[in-house]
Enzyme design. Structure first.
Site, PDB file in Angstrom:
ATOM      1  N   ASP A  67       0.813  -1.216   0.000  1.00 14.60           N
ATOM      2  CA  ASP A  67       0.000   0.000   0.000  1.00 14.60           C
ATOM      3  C   ASP A  67       0.846   1.266   0.000  1.00 14.60           C
ATOM      4  OD1 ASP A  67       0.926  -0.511   2.590  1.00 14.60           O
ATOM      5  OD2 ASP A  67      -1.056  -0.953   3.391  1.00 14.60           O
ATOM      6  N   ASN A 136      -7.594  -3.695  14.396  1.00 14.04           N
ATOM      7  CA  ASN A 136      -8.956  -4.077  14.009  1.00 14.04           C
ATOM      8  C   ASN A 136      -8.962  -5.230  13.003  1.00 14.04           C
ATOM      9  OD1 ASN A 136      -8.074  -2.914  11.650  1.00 14.04           O
ATOM     10  ND2 ASN A 136      -9.484  -1.171  11.690  1.00 14.04           N
ATOM     11  N   HIS A 138      -7.163  -5.390  10.195  1.00 10.58           N
ATOM     12  CA  HIS A 138      -6.932  -5.064   8.781  1.00 10.58           C
ATOM     13  C   HIS A 138      -5.634  -5.685   8.281  1.00 10.58           C
ATOM     14  CE1 HIS A 138      -4.856  -1.019   9.973  1.00 10.58           C
ATOM     15  NE2 HIS A 138      -3.919  -1.863   9.614  1.00 10.58           N
ATOM     16  N   GLU A 143      -9.804  -2.312   5.524  1.00 10.24           N
ATOM     17  CA  GLU A 143     -10.455  -2.148   6.819  1.00 10.24           C
ATOM     18  C   GLU A 143     -11.621  -3.128   6.952  1.00 10.24           C
ATOM     19  OE1 GLU A 143      -8.940  -0.313   8.814  1.00 10.24           O
ATOM     20  OE2 GLU A 143      -8.352   1.632   8.007  1.00 10.24           O
TER      21      GLU A 143
HETATM   22  C1  F6R Z   1       1.500  -1.668   6.176  1.00  6.92           C
HETATM   23  C2  F6R Z   1       0.175  -2.262   6.229  1.00  6.92           C
HETATM   24  C3  F6R Z   1      -0.587  -2.387   7.511  1.00  6.92           C
HETATM   25  C4  F6R Z   1       0.259  -2.765   8.716  1.00  6.92           C
HETATM   26  C5  F6R Z   1      -0.604  -2.820   9.983  1.00  6.92           C
HETATM   27  C6  F6R Z   1       0.227  -3.065  11.215  1.00  6.92           C
HETATM   28  O1  F6R Z   1       2.007  -1.662   4.870  1.00  6.92           O
HETATM   29  O2  F6R Z   1      -0.317  -2.611   5.228  1.00  6.92           O
HETATM   30  O3  F6R Z   1      -1.601  -3.347   7.342  1.00  6.92           O
HETATM   31  O4  F6R Z   1       0.888  -3.989   8.505  1.00  6.92           O
HETATM   32  O5  F6R Z   1      -1.295  -1.616  10.138  1.00  6.92           O
HETATM   33  O6  F6R Z   1       1.040  -1.950  11.443  1.00  6.92           O
HETATM   34  P1  F6R Z   1       2.162  -1.947  12.580  1.00  6.92           P
HETATM   35  O7  F6R Z   1       3.146  -2.995  12.175  1.00  6.92           O
HETATM   36  O8  F6R Z   1       2.759  -0.576  12.538  1.00  6.92           O
HETATM   37  O9  F6R Z   1       1.474  -2.265  13.847  1.00  6.92           O
END
Ligand code: F6R
Length: 250
Positions: A67, A136, A138, A143
Site C-alpha cells: 500500500d 482491528n 486489517h 479495513e
Molecule cells: C503496512 C500495512 C498495515 C500494517 C498494519 C500493522 O504496509 O499494510 O496493514 O501492517 O497496520 O502496522 P504496525 O506494524 O505498525 O502495527
C-alpha cells in the site's frame, strides 16, 4: 494455518527474516510482497545484516508493497516509498526499478490500481507476502467490511487507523485520509503468506484470527482459507488466544 509462538519481537523478526532469506536462496528471482509499519522493521534490519554478512543477493528479486498513502510522494518522509527506501531498498543490491509500490501521486487513481494488478500478474504473482495486522484485523489498508473479492483499490482510512498511524506524523490532521492498497483477493492470491504480530495491542485481532469465524468484519480471517499461511506471533500477541484446530509450533 501454521502458528509459531515466539517469546519476543526479536525472535519473531529473526524467524521471519530466516524464512525470507530461505525463499530467496531457493529462487533468486522471487517476487516478495512487503509491508511497512512497526512490526516488520526489525525483519528489514535483519535482512540487511544478512545481505552484508552472508551476501544474499536481491539483484533478481522483485518486490511489491501492499500500500501507499494517497497524496504522498517518494520524497515525503511519511510516504511508504520513502520508508521502504530508507529501511530496506537502499541497503540491498535490488535495482530500484524492481521495487514496486502503488503511486500515491497518480492523478488517475483507478488506472493506477488496474496497472498495479497487471504488474503483479506480469511478475507471475507474489511468491511470499509479508503482512502485519491492524488492531482491528486489517491487512494492507483493507479495513473491516472490505469485500474478500477486492482487488487493488483506493480506500478511505478509518479514524482508528489514522490515529494508530499518527505517531509517525506531526499531527493527526497531517495523516492522509486515503490510501491505495492491494485488495484482499490480491493478497489472498499470493502463493505463500507470512503474518507477523507482536504486542498486547494485537491480541484481540489475533484471537479472532485463530479462533473466530471467517468474516469480512475481520479482514485477516480470510487467511484461514489459504493453504500456505504461517503466523509468527509473540506471547503478548497470543495472550488472549486458546489455539485450537491449527498446527501450532513452539
Ligand atoms: C503496512 C500495512 C498495515 C500494517 C498494519 C500493522 O504496509 O499494510 O496493514 O501492517 O497496520 O502496522 P504496525 O506494524 O505498525 O502495527
Amino acid at each position: 494455518m501454521n502458528v509459531v509462538e515466539v517469546d519476543s519481537y526479536n525472535e519473531m523478526s529473526r524467524k521471519a527474516s530466516e524464512l525470507i532469506v530461505k525463499k530467496i536462496k531457493e529462487n533468486t528471482s522471487s517476487v516478495l510482497g512487503l509491508a511497512t509499519g512497526g512490526t516488520v522493521i526489525r525483519v528489514y534490519q535483519m535482512l540487511i545484516k544478512d545481505h552484508l554478512v552472508n551476501g544474499t543477493s536481491y539483484r533478481e528479486v522483485n518486490t511489491i508493497n501492499l500500500d501507499e498513502y494517497v497524496g504522498l510522494g517518494s520524497s515525503d518522509s511519511n510516504s511508504y516509498r520513502y520508508y521502504m527506501n530508507e529501511n530496506l531498498f537502499t541497503h540491498l543490491d535490488i535495482p530500484q526499478e524492481q521495487s514496486h509500490l502503488p503511486n500515491g501521486m497518480a492523478t488517475n487513481r483507478k488506472e493506477e490500481c488496474v496497472k498495479y494488478e497487471e504488474l503483479i500478474g506480469e511478475l507471475g504473482g507474489v511468491d511470499l507476502q509479508l503482512l502485519g495486522i491492524g488492531e482491528n484485523g486489517h491487512i494492507g489498508f483493507n479495513e473491516p467490511g472490505t469485500s474478500f473479492r477486492s482487488k487493488t483499490h483506493v480506500v478511505k482510512l478509518m479514524e482508528s487507523t489514522r490515529k494508530a498511524n499518527a505517531r509517525y506524523f506531526s499531527s493527526l490532521d497531517s495523516v492522509p485520509t486515503h490510501a491505495v492498497t492491494m485488495g484482499i483477493d490480491t493478497i489472498f492470491r499470493s502463493k505463500q503468506i507470512l503474518l507477523l504480530a507482536s504486542g498486547m495491542k494485537k491480541a484481540a485481532a489475533i484471537d479472532w484470527l485463530l479462533n473466530g469465524e471467517v468474516s469480512e468484519d475481520l479482514p485477516a480471517s480470510i487467511l484461514k482459507k489459504h493453504n500456505r499461511v504461517t503466523v509468527i506471533a509473540d506471547k503478548d500477541a497470543l495472550s488472549l488466544s486458546k489455539v485450537s484446530g491449527i498446527t501450532f509450533t513452539k
